[in-house]
Design an enzyme around this catalytic site. Sequence first.
Site, PDB file in Angstrom:
ATOM      1  N   LYS A  74      -8.357  50.269  37.259  1.00 39.80           N
ATOM      2  CA  LYS A  74      -7.490  49.229  36.699  1.00 39.80           C
ATOM      3  C   LYS A  74      -7.494  48.045  37.657  1.00 39.80           C
ATOM      4  O   LYS A  74      -7.426  48.238  38.879  1.00 39.80           O
ATOM      5  CB  LYS A  74      -6.077  49.797  36.545  1.00 39.80           C
ATOM      6  CG  LYS A  74      -5.071  48.893  35.873  1.00 39.80           C
ATOM      7  CD  LYS A  74      -3.726  49.615  35.726  1.00 39.80           C
ATOM      8  CE  LYS A  74      -2.701  48.811  34.953  1.00 39.80           C
ATOM      9  NZ  LYS A  74      -1.416  49.558  34.782  1.00 39.80           N
ATOM     10  N   SER A 149       0.037  49.623  29.994  1.00 41.56           N
ATOM     11  CA  SER A 149      -0.760  48.489  30.403  1.00 41.56           C
ATOM     12  C   SER A 149      -2.158  48.837  30.895  1.00 41.56           C
ATOM     13  O   SER A 149      -3.006  47.946  31.022  1.00 41.56           O
ATOM     14  CB  SER A 149      -0.030  47.729  31.514  1.00 41.56           C
ATOM     15  OG  SER A 149       0.111  48.549  32.664  1.00 41.56           O
ATOM     16  N   SER A 173       2.548  53.424  31.670  1.00 46.57           N
ATOM     17  CA  SER A 173       1.247  52.779  31.505  1.00 46.57           C
ATOM     18  C   SER A 173       0.016  53.649  31.735  1.00 46.57           C
ATOM     19  O   SER A 173      -1.095  53.171  31.520  1.00 46.57           O
ATOM     20  CB  SER A 173       1.152  51.553  32.410  1.00 46.57           C
ATOM     21  OG  SER A 173       1.872  50.506  31.825  1.00 46.57           O
TER      22      SER A 173
HETATM   23  N1  GLN Z   1       5.332  48.969  29.130  1.00 45.91           N
HETATM   24  C1  GLN Z   1       6.188  49.022  30.297  1.00 45.91           C
HETATM   25  C2  GLN Z   1       6.420  47.622  30.791  1.00 45.91           C
HETATM   26  O1  GLN Z   1       5.986  46.747  30.145  1.00 45.91           O
HETATM   27  C3  GLN Z   1       5.552  49.870  31.362  1.00 45.91           C
HETATM   28  C4  GLN Z   1       4.430  49.205  32.047  1.00 45.91           C
HETATM   29  C5  GLN Z   1       3.816  50.031  33.128  1.00 45.91           C
HETATM   30  O2  GLN Z   1       4.013  51.233  33.230  1.00 45.91           O
HETATM   31  N2  GLN Z   1       3.090  49.346  33.997  1.00 45.91           N
HETATM   32  O3  GLN Z   1       7.024  47.395  31.790  1.00 45.91           O
END
Ligand code: GLN
Length: 470
Positions: A74, A149, A173
Amino acid sequence: MSVAEIAARVRAGQSSAVSELESSLAAIESRNSELNVFLHVDEEGAYRAARAVDAAVGAGRDPGPLAGVTVALKDNMCTRGVPTTCSSRILEGWRPPYSATVVERLLGAGAVPVGKTNLDEFAMGSSTETSAFGPTRNPLDPSRVPGGSSGGSAAAVAAGMTAVSLGSDTGGSIRQPAALCGLVGVKPTYGLVSRYGLVAFASSLDQIGPFARSVADAAGVLEVIAGHDPLDSTSLPEPAPELVSHLDDGVAGRTVGLVAELLEGADADVVGAVRRAAEVLARAGARIEEISIPELHLGLSAYYLIAPAEASSNLARYDGVRYGLRVPGENVSEMNERTRTEGFGDEVKRRIMLGTYALSAGYYDAYYGQALKVRTRMIEAFGRAYERCDVLLGATAPSVAFALGAKTLDPLAMYLSDVFTIPTNLAGEAAISVPFGTGEAGLPIGVQLLGPGRSEARLLAAAAVLEGSR
Ligand code: GLN
């Protein structure tokens, strides 16, 4: 082929790291323009790593347990000399002077990092659509999102571009995109995997973990990246746990709590899959208890104060001086304002404003302080559940992969994608998503297994039972 098989063949000289890399590059070549998975393919670095592995084998040295295994990272993990963007314009042109600990550990185990994958900008999102470099598409159905994400890392493995990948999980994520792409995804206990070199979103919640096509592959990667790191002050002071040797432990005699709140609001096909998973665990000797943890209802609101608060502080460093983009102005504060205005996307700005407000004098106690109290209550509630249950079971995400654009105009609908995963992050505990059955349009469903801190071996063993029953 499994990670263990790839490594065994490369170690025995029946395959080579270079040929593994070449098939990975061919798969990327064939679908990356359609799916937008990789932001940067580091061919030079990947060939260097692969040749080193093959040279070690040739010289009779053991390159390590991940010999020749291709990995996608990532793009919020620092890689020395290689662009690291967090899918944000604000980091344009920045090349980190060091690599994240996880990257060093992968290389040390013989793995071959192939490149950097797309994500929601600064990991804020659940669909990989807030990236400044365009959305990633789900390899199983390109009209749908891969989740987020870490959507690029999930898509890389689902599309067969790499054997495994790493993502980061602040509120879901890793687990949510794993569920939407039909993969295993692990959110390790806070502190199990070093965060050194992971660009910070919300430091008290962020954890790195693997995406893999099987439970055994995920265990093999996690064993390599886990374990104490003196460069991360929140790293647990102990070596990596043994995971692979516990994969066949099963669930006989375990108590599994089927959590009502981790099904609430989920689509019927998802609820059905979780209930079938409970039956499979029961047949394998577990005792199923239907339980309720009402405190889980508080997770989303506490998270959307704590995570933005930490993010507003972490993202203060992007000032046009130290990293990446600089948009000139008449004076320093104008340069600063223009850089941040142009460099950050809408979702990141929304989070910075939410977080700054929650931390501001006069509101701190009412918002941030209150959210911390809620967080403590959730930790206590999980603690009580784990006095009765060894493992908790629920859905990972409320639905299968949704269409691109379906939730981009409604932040709250998007935030609700993580309603089942966020509580684990607030508690700093472990959870895994494992594919179990299919739902609407034949798309994969992920079920979530949760455990207390340091319960990874137990969770992976339970996930292996579900995997084996498919
Ligand atoms: N979807 C959640 C957010 O937008 C979690 C994102 C993540 O785990 N990086 O914060």
